[in-house]
Design a protein around this motif. Structure first.
Motif, PDB file in Angstrom:
ATOM      1  N   ILE A 273      58.557  47.070  63.502  1.00  0.00           N
ATOM      2  CA  ILE A 273      59.977  46.777  63.249  1.00  0.00           C
ATOM      3  C   ILE A 273      60.601  46.151  64.489  1.00  0.00           C
ATOM      4  O   ILE A 273      61.271  45.115  64.412  1.00  0.00           O
ATOM      5  CB  ILE A 273      60.734  48.071  62.848  1.00  0.00           C
ATOM      6  N   ALA A 274      60.361  46.779  65.655  1.00  0.00           N
ATOM      7  CA  ALA A 274      60.963  46.270  66.893  1.00  0.00           C
ATOM      8  C   ALA A 274      60.551  44.821  67.124  1.00  0.00           C
ATOM      9  O   ALA A 274      61.380  43.955  67.434  1.00  0.00           O
ATOM     10  CB  ALA A 274      60.544  47.153  68.068  1.00  0.00           C
ATOM     11  N   LYS A 275      59.276  44.547  66.939  1.00  0.00           N
ATOM     12  CA  LYS A 275      58.773  43.185  67.193  1.00  0.00           C
ATOM     13  C   LYS A 275      59.396  42.195  66.208  1.00  0.00           C
ATOM     14  O   LYS A 275      59.889  41.138  66.589  1.00  0.00           O
ATOM     15  CB  LYS A 275      57.243  43.220  67.047  1.00  0.00           C
ATOM     16  N   ARG A 276      59.377  42.588  64.931  1.00  0.00           N
ATOM     17  CA  ARG A 276      59.886  41.644  63.914  1.00  0.00           C
ATOM     18  C   ARG A 276      61.404  41.461  63.994  1.00  0.00           C
ATOM     19  O   ARG A 276      61.926  40.447  63.534  1.00  0.00           O
ATOM     20  CB  ARG A 276      59.483  42.130  62.521  1.00  0.00           C
ATOM     21  N   MET A 277      62.085  42.473  64.546  1.00  0.00           N
ATOM     22  CA  MET A 277      63.541  42.362  64.665  1.00  0.00           C
ATOM     23  C   MET A 277      63.945  41.708  65.985  1.00  0.00           C
ATOM     24  O   MET A 277      65.106  41.747  66.371  1.00  0.00           O
ATOM     25  CB  MET A 277      64.187  43.743  64.524  1.00  0.00           C
TER      26      MET A 277
ATOM     27  N   ALA B 268      66.160  50.606  59.609  1.00  0.00           N
ATOM     28  CA  ALA B 268      65.564  49.292  59.310  1.00  0.00           C
ATOM     29  C   ALA B 268      65.449  49.083  57.802  1.00  0.00           C
ATOM     30  O   ALA B 268      65.552  47.965  57.303  1.00  0.00           O
ATOM     31  CB  ALA B 268      64.190  49.187  59.961  1.00  0.00           C
ATOM     32  N   LYS B 269      65.253  50.193  57.063  1.00  0.00           N
ATOM     33  CA  LYS B 269      65.105  50.070  55.600  1.00  0.00           C
ATOM     34  C   LYS B 269      66.442  49.975  54.888  1.00  0.00           C
ATOM     35  O   LYS B 269      66.641  49.173  53.991  1.00  0.00           O
ATOM     36  CB  LYS B 269      64.379  51.319  55.048  1.00  0.00           C
ATOM     37  N   LEU B 270      67.377  50.859  55.309  1.00  0.00           N
ATOM     38  CA  LEU B 270      68.592  51.010  54.516  1.00  0.00           C
ATOM     39  C   LEU B 270      69.812  50.328  55.121  1.00  0.00           C
ATOM     40  O   LEU B 270      70.788  50.075  54.427  1.00  0.00           O
ATOM     41  CB  LEU B 270      68.879  52.498  54.283  1.00  0.00           C
ATOM     42  N   ASN B 271      69.772  50.080  56.419  1.00  0.00           N
ATOM     43  CA  ASN B 271      70.942  49.524  57.092  1.00  0.00           C
ATOM     44  C   ASN B 271      70.531  48.550  58.200  1.00  0.00           C
ATOM     45  O   ASN B 271      70.967  48.679  59.343  1.00  0.00           O
ATOM     46  CB  ASN B 271      71.707  50.697  57.730  1.00  0.00           C
ATOM     47  N   PRO B 272      69.678  47.577  57.877  1.00  0.00           N
ATOM     48  CA  PRO B 272      69.032  46.805  58.944  1.00  0.00           C
ATOM     49  C   PRO B 272      69.998  45.994  59.800  1.00  0.00           C
ATOM     50  O   PRO B 272      69.720  45.768  60.971  1.00  0.00           O
ATOM     51  CB  PRO B 272      68.072  45.879  58.193  1.00  0.00           C
ATOM     52  N   TYR B 273      71.144  45.604  59.239  1.00  0.00           N
ATOM     53  CA  TYR B 273      72.078  44.799  60.041  1.00  0.00           C
ATOM     54  C   TYR B 273      72.787  45.643  61.093  1.00  0.00           C
ATOM     55  O   TYR B 273      73.419  45.109  61.982  1.00  0.00           O
ATOM     56  CB  TYR B 273      73.080  44.072  59.136  1.00  0.00           C
ATOM     57  N   ARG B 274      72.694  46.962  60.985  1.00  0.00           N
ATOM     58  CA  ARG B 274      73.324  47.834  61.986  1.00  0.00           C
ATOM     59  C   ARG B 274      72.305  48.399  62.975  1.00  0.00           C
ATOM     60  O   ARG B 274      72.640  49.226  63.800  1.00  0.00           O
ATOM     61  CB  ARG B 274      74.077  48.961  61.286  1.00  0.00           C
TER      62      ARG B 274
ATOM     63  N   PRO C 156      66.732  40.419  58.473  1.00  0.00           N
ATOM     64  CA  PRO C 156      65.851  41.559  58.181  1.00  0.00           C
ATOM     65  C   PRO C 156      65.245  41.484  56.784  1.00  0.00           C
ATOM     66  O   PRO C 156      64.089  41.872  56.582  1.00  0.00           O
ATOM     67  CB  PRO C 156      66.782  42.768  58.297  1.00  0.00           C
ATOM     68  N   GLU C 157      66.030  40.974  55.811  1.00  0.00           N
ATOM     69  CA  GLU C 157      65.496  40.928  54.437  1.00  0.00           C
ATOM     70  C   GLU C 157      64.295  39.989  54.341  1.00  0.00           C
ATOM     71  O   GLU C 157      63.519  40.065  53.390  1.00  0.00           O
ATOM     72  CB  GLU C 157      66.588  40.550  53.419  1.00  0.00           C
ATOM     73  N   GLU C 158      64.138  39.126  55.361  1.00  0.00           N
ATOM     74  CA  GLU C 158      62.950  38.251  55.376  1.00  0.00           C
ATOM     75  C   GLU C 158      61.842  38.851  56.249  1.00  0.00           C
ATOM     76  O   GLU C 158      60.712  39.004  55.804  1.00  0.00           O
ATOM     77  CB  GLU C 158      63.316  36.862  55.898  1.00  0.00           C
ATOM     78  N   VAL C 159      62.194  39.244  57.480  1.00  0.00           N
ATOM     79  CA  VAL C 159      61.129  39.695  58.390  1.00  0.00           C
ATOM     80  C   VAL C 159      60.595  41.082  58.030  1.00  0.00           C
ATOM     81  O   VAL C 159      59.476  41.430  58.401  1.00  0.00           O
ATOM     82  CB  VAL C 159      61.569  39.671  59.881  1.00  0.00           C
ATOM     83  N   LEU C 160      61.408  41.866  57.298  1.00  0.00           N
ATOM     84  CA  LEU C 160      60.933  43.205  56.921  1.00  0.00           C
ATOM     85  C   LEU C 160      60.640  43.306  55.421  1.00  0.00           C
ATOM     86  O   LEU C 160      60.532  44.387  54.865  1.00  0.00           O
ATOM     87  CB  LEU C 160      61.959  44.269  57.327  1.00  0.00           C
ATOM     88  N   ALA C 161      60.546  42.149  54.754  1.00  0.00           N
ATOM     89  CA  ALA C 161      60.275  42.160  53.302  1.00  0.00           C
ATOM     90  C   ALA C 161      58.831  42.577  53.036  1.00  0.00           C
ATOM     91  O   ALA C 161      57.986  42.524  53.936  1.00  0.00           O
ATOM     92  CB  ALA C 161      60.512  40.770  52.734  1.00  0.00           C
TER      93      ALA C 161
END
Ligand SMILES: Cc1cc2nc3c(=O)[nH]c(=O)nc-3n(C[C@H](O)[C@H](O)[C@H](O)COP(=O)(O)OP(=O)(O)OC[C@H]3O[C@@H](n4cnc5c(N)ncnc54)[C@H](O)[C@@H]3O)c2cc1C
Ligand code: SF4
Length: 442
Positions: free
Chosen positions: A274-278, A246-252, A6-11
């Protein structure tokens, strides 16, 4: 299996300008007299002035010019719909490329934040106390401007972190959390006390606030995403909670393989992105009106289309289908547009016998936000469900002011408008608290 970070796809999507790029861009500006870009900015930043300061290497001065007009200048540099505002008005837009005003603004404001530099100081104490309820862009701006004028300001915020939707609601691709929190800290350093996990109406009483403070500014934003009112609703994910996770807890954050997003505003575009990138294989935006009526900005719409998001226009969800507690589809009905409704847009009507099932394993709703319910509790007059204010942002209760999304009865809500409200309300409160008439009435 593809591993998604997430830190890459949602950066943050746009990279910062390099020094060279910023200089070249700043030198392209014509420094127009009576600049249309400044007129188009709701906070009226002196754009040619801040760009000229970048061109001459005075980055602190440039940031000061921006922040004097817009204390949330680093946020606005990222989230403002510049295509519709300053850049849309740039004289170079018609035949050339408009100046990249947003990115230059980000370049100048990042310069001071990255170095921990403060461009303003608290004013000489006036002895007057103001409470601000809600620490979003409107509240933080009002608090900061009042502190610059020497008032003692306490901000009460119900969430754990301050920053409002800049912290919790705006997708990380546009604004990382750190940018919003840096602005919160800047406001704190102006001497503002920010008390989080303090909610007016829960653990903070209205009577206490009215007695302890000389004036109050309400900047409580809007409420939760409204209910869809369809069977199976309990299986639907709230779009604001989806973005927040997605912003604060993306791994969950759990994202389905086939995601249906209900709504066609900017929040829906963010959820779909977000859904697409995740990792969702298929993301479908479901909207009951047509492409023409959707409220998302055109640039947001083309962005998500480029991401591979699909659209089902003239489609109304009627039931969320699930098996063994797992969503398996969204039953929908086709719609046709009729006469305009109260919103002025053509009213959608179901087409008989047109039901179909959209296969999906996750449904996200992004259909706007509820009106501010606190207004009724506090006995404030409202306009279309929003808090009613006069030209000075004063509500129906004397010395109780309000601004930002909670008063936005007309026009689209945006960060820059909330900032302008907060600033103008601060000036009105200052006039009230320092004028002989206002002070004598206390
Ligand atoms: C998903 C999403 C994406 C967006 N994207 C953009 C964008 O790209 N560009 C743009 O310009 N605008 C965008 N907006 C709109 C923008 O975020 C808002 O217009 C702006 O944040 C409004 O600021 P505000 O201070 O009025 O309210 P908010 O930011 O909502 O802040 C209100 C604050 O008040 C607090 N609060 C509420 N009730 C209480 C209470 N009783 N006691 C104490 N505290 C309370 C809340 O917790 C919150 O922190 C977006 C909005 C959403 C929902
Ligand atoms: S309109 Fe364009 S060229 Fe003119 S001052 Fe603004 S940014 Fe510069």
């Amino acid at each position: 299996m593809q591993i998604i970070k997430p830190e890459e796809v949602l950066a943050e999507y746009l990279p910062p300008l390099t020094d060279h790029e910023a200089l070249v861009e700043a030198h392209r500006c014509l420094y127009c007299y009576d600049a249309p870009c400044t007129h188009a900015c709701p906070t009226h930043i002196d754009i040619p002035k801040f760009i000229k300061k970048i061109a001459s290497g005075n980055l602190v001065g440039s940031a000061r010019t921006i922040l004097e007009a817009n204390l949330m200048g680093a946020t606005c540099a990222r989230v403002c719909p510049v295509e519709e505002l300053c850049e849309g008005a740039c004289v170079l837009g018609a035949e050339h490329r408009p100046i990249a005003i947003g990115r230059l603004q980000r370049y100048a404001t990042d310069y001071v934040y990255e170095r921990g530099m403060d461009v303003f100081k608290p004013g000489s104490p006036t002895g007057r106390k103001v409470a601000v309820i809600g620490a979003g862009p409107a509240g933080l701006t009002c608090a900061g401007e009042l502190a610059k004028l020497g008032h003692s300001v306490t901000v009460f915020e119900k969430r754990e972190l301050a920053g409002g939707l800049s912290t919790y609601g705006i997708i990380g691709l546009r604004e990382p959390v750190g940018v919003a929190l840096a602005e919160v800290e800047m406001v704190r350093r102006l001497g503002v006390t920010i008390k989080t996990q303090m909610e007016l109406g829960r653990n903070l009483s209205w009577e206490e606030v009215r007695v302890q403070f000389d004036a109050v500014f309400l900047s409580i934003g809007l409420g939760a995403v409204p209910a869809l009112g369809i069977p199976g609703e309990e299986q639907v994910v709230d779009g604001l909670e989806f973005i927040e996770a997605a912003k604060l807890n993306p791994y969950r954050l759990w994202v389905g393989r086939q995601v249906a997003v209900i709504g066609a505003g900017n929040t829906a575009m963010d959820c779909a992105t977000i859904a697409k990138r995740m990792g969702a294989e298929r993301v479908t935006v479901v909207y009951r009106r047509s492409e023409k009526e959707m409220t998302a900005y055109p640039h947001e719409y083309s962005f998500v289309k480029n991401e591979g998001v699909e659209f089902r226009f003239l489609t109304q969800p009627v039931e969320v289908l699930s098996e063994g507690g797992q969503v398996v589809g969204l039953r929908c009905v086709r719609m046709a547009l009729g006469e305009p409704d109260a919103s002025g847009r053509p009213a959608p009507r179901p087409v008989a016998g047109s039901e179909f099932v959209l296969p999906c394993d996750q449904v996200v709703k992004a259909i706007g936000q509820e009106k501010p319910t606190l207004a009724q509790v506090l006995g404030l007059q409202t306009e279309k469900g929003y808090i009613k204010v006069n030209d000075d942002f004063e509500t129906s209760l004397p010395k109780v002011y309000a601004g930002g999304d909670c008063v936005r009865a007309k026009g689209a809500a945006s960060t820059v408008m909330a900032v302008q409200d907060g600033k103008m309300a601060a000036f009105a409160i200052h006039r009230r608290l320092t004028s002989s008439v206002g002070a004598a009435a206390d």
